[in-house]
Motif scaffolding. Structure first.
Motif, PDB file in Angstrom:
ATOM      1  N   HIS A   1       0.820  -1.215   0.000  1.00  0.00           N
ATOM      2  CA  HIS A   1       0.000   0.000   0.000  1.00  0.00           C
ATOM      3  C   HIS A   1       0.849   1.259   0.000  1.00  0.00           C
ATOM      4  O   HIS A   1       0.432   2.290  -0.534  1.00  0.00           O
TER       5      HIS A   1
ATOM      6  N   ASN B   1      -4.110   5.419   0.690  1.00  0.00           N
ATOM      7  CA  ASN B   1      -3.300   4.209   0.700  1.00  0.00           C
ATOM      8  C   ASN B   1      -2.187   4.258   1.725  1.00  0.00           C
ATOM      9  O   ASN B   1      -1.983   3.319   2.481  1.00  0.00           O
TER      10      ASN B   1
ATOM     11  N   ASP C   1      -1.435  -4.127   5.814  1.00  0.00           N
ATOM     12  CA  ASP C   1      -1.625  -3.660   4.444  1.00  0.00           C
ATOM     13  C   ASP C   1      -3.110  -3.406   4.265  1.00  0.00           C
ATOM     14  O   ASP C   1      -3.862  -3.431   5.229  1.00  0.00           O
ATOM     15  N   MET C   2      -3.519  -3.174   3.011  1.00  0.00           N
ATOM     16  CA  MET C   2      -4.941  -3.065   2.713  1.00  0.00           C
ATOM     17  C   MET C   2      -5.592  -4.453   2.821  1.00  0.00           C
ATOM     18  O   MET C   2      -4.905  -5.468   2.764  1.00  0.00           O
TER      19      MET C   2
ATOM     20  N   PRO D   1      -4.817  -6.420  -1.207  1.00  0.00           N
ATOM     21  CA  PRO D   1      -3.647  -5.766  -1.815  1.00  0.00           C
ATOM     22  C   PRO D   1      -3.626  -5.856  -3.341  1.00  0.00           C
ATOM     23  O   PRO D   1      -3.229  -4.901  -4.008  1.00  0.00           O
TER      24      PRO D   1
ATOM     25  N   ASN E   1      -5.939  -3.492  -4.895  1.00  0.00           N
ATOM     26  CA  ASN E   1      -5.355  -2.173  -4.734  1.00  0.00           C
ATOM     27  C   ASN E   1      -4.442  -1.839  -5.912  1.00  0.00           C
ATOM     28  O   ASN E   1      -4.502  -0.756  -6.497  1.00  0.00           O
TER      29      ASN E   1
ATOM     30  N   ASN F   1     -11.726  -1.294  -0.981  1.00  0.00           N
ATOM     31  CA  ASN F   1     -10.544  -1.565  -0.176  1.00  0.00           C
ATOM     32  C   ASN F   1     -10.490  -0.722   1.090  1.00  0.00           C
ATOM     33  O   ASN F   1     -10.283  -1.244   2.181  1.00  0.00           O
ATOM     34  N   TYR F   2     -10.689   0.590   0.948  1.00  0.00           N
ATOM     35  CA  TYR F   2     -10.553   1.458   2.117  1.00  0.00           C
ATOM     36  C   TYR F   2     -11.630   1.145   3.150  1.00  0.00           C
ATOM     37  O   TYR F   2     -11.364   1.100   4.352  1.00  0.00           O
TER      38      TYR F   2
END
Ligand SMILES: [Cu+2]
Lengths: 572, 209
Positions: A18, A102, A113-114, A117, A120, A187-188
């Motif tokens: 990220h 990110n 991480d996200m 990933p 992302n 993702n967020y």
């Protein structure tokens, strides 16, 4: 997850880390920030020196050659269309949401991480592809889109009078960009819901994370709506449907151009909050860090930001007061819009209360943050004139509107992203950004942008319509030529000083003083890590004990802060 | 990758991947919602609108709808199989589901081709419905525009679903799933059921009302 044998390609280009993806977004955004800014200077030249040849130092001797260096009307339309589109969707959005979303979210909530990933990485490359499609429209013989950043039909329809396929590529690029945004939003949102470290409750999250999270929720709700609208516009252009074509332009009974305006603004109004929420969050946090006090009304600020999100979805009609909507509906939209000023004022007062009797440290991130407080106040207050039906009917589509939304969207966002860049620079690159250059850059930028945007409102109040190619064709606008010249020169100063920023950015990346772990004495989790941060971030998942800004807590003796991952002595 | 869970999680035990798919479905639903509401708004502004069945072939599409519902059933069977550890059953039912999807697309394309090629009978029906031409195209009035936009957008979803199933068939054949590891199949199922559900809505709005 950390792998040691990463090749150059997987480490810097197709990385799933990220932090790397965040930096990629920032570079992409900075490129477009300069590109979009350059377009605005060309526009300003035409307004100050109508139909005079662009000087060599602005045209670089390569543009507008065939017209003898003069910007023709079609080119002018392309300039403001692409300036708006690029600044909103390819400059500010990638830097604030893609870049800092990110880089900061996983670090501040204590995640490795996200949540997804690989998604992302795909999100970034979808965005990249959309940029290529957008820029490719410059290679078309008739140039890029020219129907304004709102691209209302029938202007944006194939029979709307603007030649060429630039508009088609514009629409396609926006659909692609929207797809990238949606991937990011998933993702967020899920990262915040799922990957918070133990103890990191929602009301212990830094307000930056709150802002970015709310922004992502708004993106998740409203980008699909505009995507549907853009797909219909694309069908109108490619397959000959007539969704947004009516009257004499349609072959039969036709569709409804106003439907596009509704769809556009159902997304478009929330979009301004999508853009500004991360800055509100960042400013709320940074004010606390550099005033060495807890953010005043932390919880209230978070709740106000959430309330604004809800309200912002039912006020889109204030962009359409002049479309012949029923006066009753207009009043309803006005009332709802003005309601937003209540939560906005509350968190703005929270900002001021955070500063009150604080121990202010005017480090570079803080001066940019203070700049945001000023320009956002002006932008917010002048918005009231546009929200009120009676004054908006006069001001609609004038330079007043342009000045107003540049205070909120351009000045607030750009100063906000400068604050963010200067604040997280040491964590991103392990070096300090040069203070003297940052100070000069701030003051010149701040003064010139205020001059430019404030006087745009003056122009608009005097009746200068936005999107006019040559205002000097109207007698009543002739006295404004001098003011237009002044604005242009201040805009040029503003543009030139950005070169100092990019020089400082690159120079400090390689030559800046090596930064200590926590140069600002901030208590959020990212500052507990040493640069360079490894893939996977935290060697050990942190446990969180307190809110994000317990600065100058009375039970602290040696320092005035502890990281969120350590209990405040005497309170645990 | 799974982090120690945060203290309060209102989403219970659902895996992160499943939450992601639910969120995507929500957003995709909003896109469909935008299209369907937009279509309804345009229709409301029209003086005339073709009667159900006047141009579109209801019985053929009703069969197609039935077919798609059957694939939802086989998708459930696929998940059921792997939950019992039956890898062969998983591959079998996924293949059924995928074939059903392909068949659905085939019928939809056949319908499109028939409309685009045009015929005497179609022209007759179009005139009766107050539309022009011997072919039924996206440019045939707002009716054609709405029909192609919404069914086409859904068709793209079925196509994505077919590709998605194909992509999951590869690891399924290699025995990557088991009675304790079937999360990715469940997520695939969510998407497929969503596409089916939306179709029932699209069928009702476009063909029946
Ligand atoms: Cu608005």
């Amino acid at each position: 997850m950390s792998t040691n044998n990463e090749s150059f390609l997987t480490k810097y280009i197709f990385s799933t880390d990220h932090k790397v993806i965040g930096k990629q977004f920032i570079w992409l955004g900075i490129f477009f920030l300069f590109f979009g800014g350059y377009l605005s200077l060309l526009m300003r030249w035409q307004l100050a020196y109508p139909e005079q040849a662009v000087p060599w130092w602005l045209s670089w001797g390569i543009f507008f050659k065939d017209a003898g260096g003069i910007i023709d009307p079609d080119t002018y339309n392309q300039l403001f269309t692409m300036h708006g589109t690029i600044m909103i969707f390819w400059a500010v959005t990638p830097i604030l949401i893609g870049g800092f979303g990110n880089f900061v979210i996983p670090l501040q909530i204590g995640a490795p991480d996200m949540a997804f990933p690989r998604l992302n990485m795909i999100s970034f490359w979808t965005w990249f592809l959309s940029s290529v499609v957008l820029l490719a429209s410059y290679l078309l013989p008739q140039g890029p889109a020219a129907a304004g950043w709102t691209s209302y039909p029938p202007l944006s329809s194939p029979m709307g009078g603007i030649p060429g396929e630039g508009q088609t590529l514009w629409t396609l690029a926006l659909v692609l960009m929207g797809t990238g945004t949606i991937m990011g939003a998933i993702n967020y949102i899920i990262t915040v819901v799922r990957l918070r470290a133990p103890g990191m409750t929602y009301f212990r999250m830094p307000l930056t994370v709150w802002g970015l999270w709310l922004t992502s929720i708004m993106n998740a709700v409203f980008v699909p709506v505009i995507a549907a609208g853009l797909i219909l516009l694309l069908l109108d252009r490619v397959l000959g449907t007539e969704f947004f074509v009516a009257g004499g332009l349609a072959s039969g009974p036709g569709g409804d151009p106003l439907l596009y305006q509704h769809v556009f603004w159902i997304f478009g109004h929330p979009e301004v909050y999508i853009l500004i929420l991360p800055v509100w969050g960042i400013v709320s946090d940074l004010l606390a860090v550099f005033a060495r006090k807890p953010a005043f009304g932390y919880k209230v600020t978070a709740i106000c930001m959430s309330t604004i999100c809800v309200l912002s979805s039912i006020v889109w009609g204030h962009h359409m007061y002049t479309t012949g909507m029923s006066p009753l509906l207009g009043k309803a939209f006005m009332f709802l819009t003005l309601l937003i000023s209540i939560p906005s004022s509350i968190f703005f007062l929270n900002w001021l209360a955070t500063l009150w009797k604080g121990n202010l440290h005017f480090e570079p991130p803080m001066i940019y943050t203070m700049g945001v407080v000023w320009v956002f106040a002006i932008g917010g207050l002048t918005g009231l004139y546009n929200a009120t039906v009676t004054s908006d009917i006069y001001l609609h589509d004038t330079m007043f509107v342009v000045g107003h939304f540049h205070f909120t969207l351009a000045a607030t966002l750009v100063l906000g992203l400068f604050a963010a860049i200067h604040y997280w620079f040491p964590k991103m690159f392990g070096r300090e950004i040069n203070r003297t250059m940052a100070n000069i850059h701030f003051w010149v930028t701040f003064v010139s942008m205020n001059f430019v945007f404030f006087n745009m409102m003056v122009l608009g109040y005097a009746g200068h319509h936005r999107r006019l190619y040559n205002p000097m064709e109207f007698d009543f606008l002739k006295p404004l030529l001098g003011l237009n010249e002044w604005i242009t020169w201040f805009a040029i100063i503003n543009g030139v000083i950005q070169l100092l920023f990019i020089f400082n950015f690159v120079w400090s990346m390689f030559k800046g003083k090596v930064a200590v772990r926590n140069p600002w004495g901030a208590s959020t989790l990212e500052w507990t890590l040493d640069a360079p941060l490894p893939h996977g971030n935290f060697a050990q998942t942190p446990t969180v004990y307190s809110r994000p800004h317990e600065y100058s807590h009375p039970s602290l003796t040696d320092t005035d802060w502890v990281p969120q991952s350590e209990p405040i002595p005497g309170t645990a | 990758m799974q982090q120690a869970a945060a203290i309060s999680d209102p989403f219970g035990k659902a895996t992160t991947g499943k939450l992601g798919m639910w969120l995507f479905i929500l957003m995709d639903g909003l896109s469909f919602g935008g299209l369907l509401i937009g279509g309804a708004a345009l229709r409301a502004g029209m003086d005339s609108w073709p009667e159900p069945g006047q141009i579109l072939n209801i019985s053929l599409t009703a069969f197609n709808t039935f077919l798609l519902i059957c694939t939802s059933f086989t998708m459930v069977m696929a998940l059921n199989s792997i939950q019992k550890g039956d890898q062969k059953g998983l591959v079998k039912f996924l293949t059924f589901t995928m074939s059903g999807g392909i068949f659905f697309l085939g019928i939809q394309i056949w319908e499109y081709v028939h409309f685009i090629a045009g015929s005497e009978e179609l022209m007759h029906n179009l005139v009766l419905a107050g539309l022009e031409g011997s072919k039924f195209l996206p440019s045939t009035g707002i009716y054609g525009a709405v029909f192609y936009a919404i069914t086409g957008f859904h068709g793209l979803h079925v196509l994505s679903g077919v590709i998605y199933i194909a992509a999951m068939l590869v690891p399924a054949k290699q025995g990557a799933f088991s009675a304790t590891n079937y999360d990715r199949i469940e997520i695939l199922g969510l998407f497929w059921h969503f596409v089916d559900l939306i179709w029932i809505l699209v069928f009702t709005v476009i063909y029946l009302i």
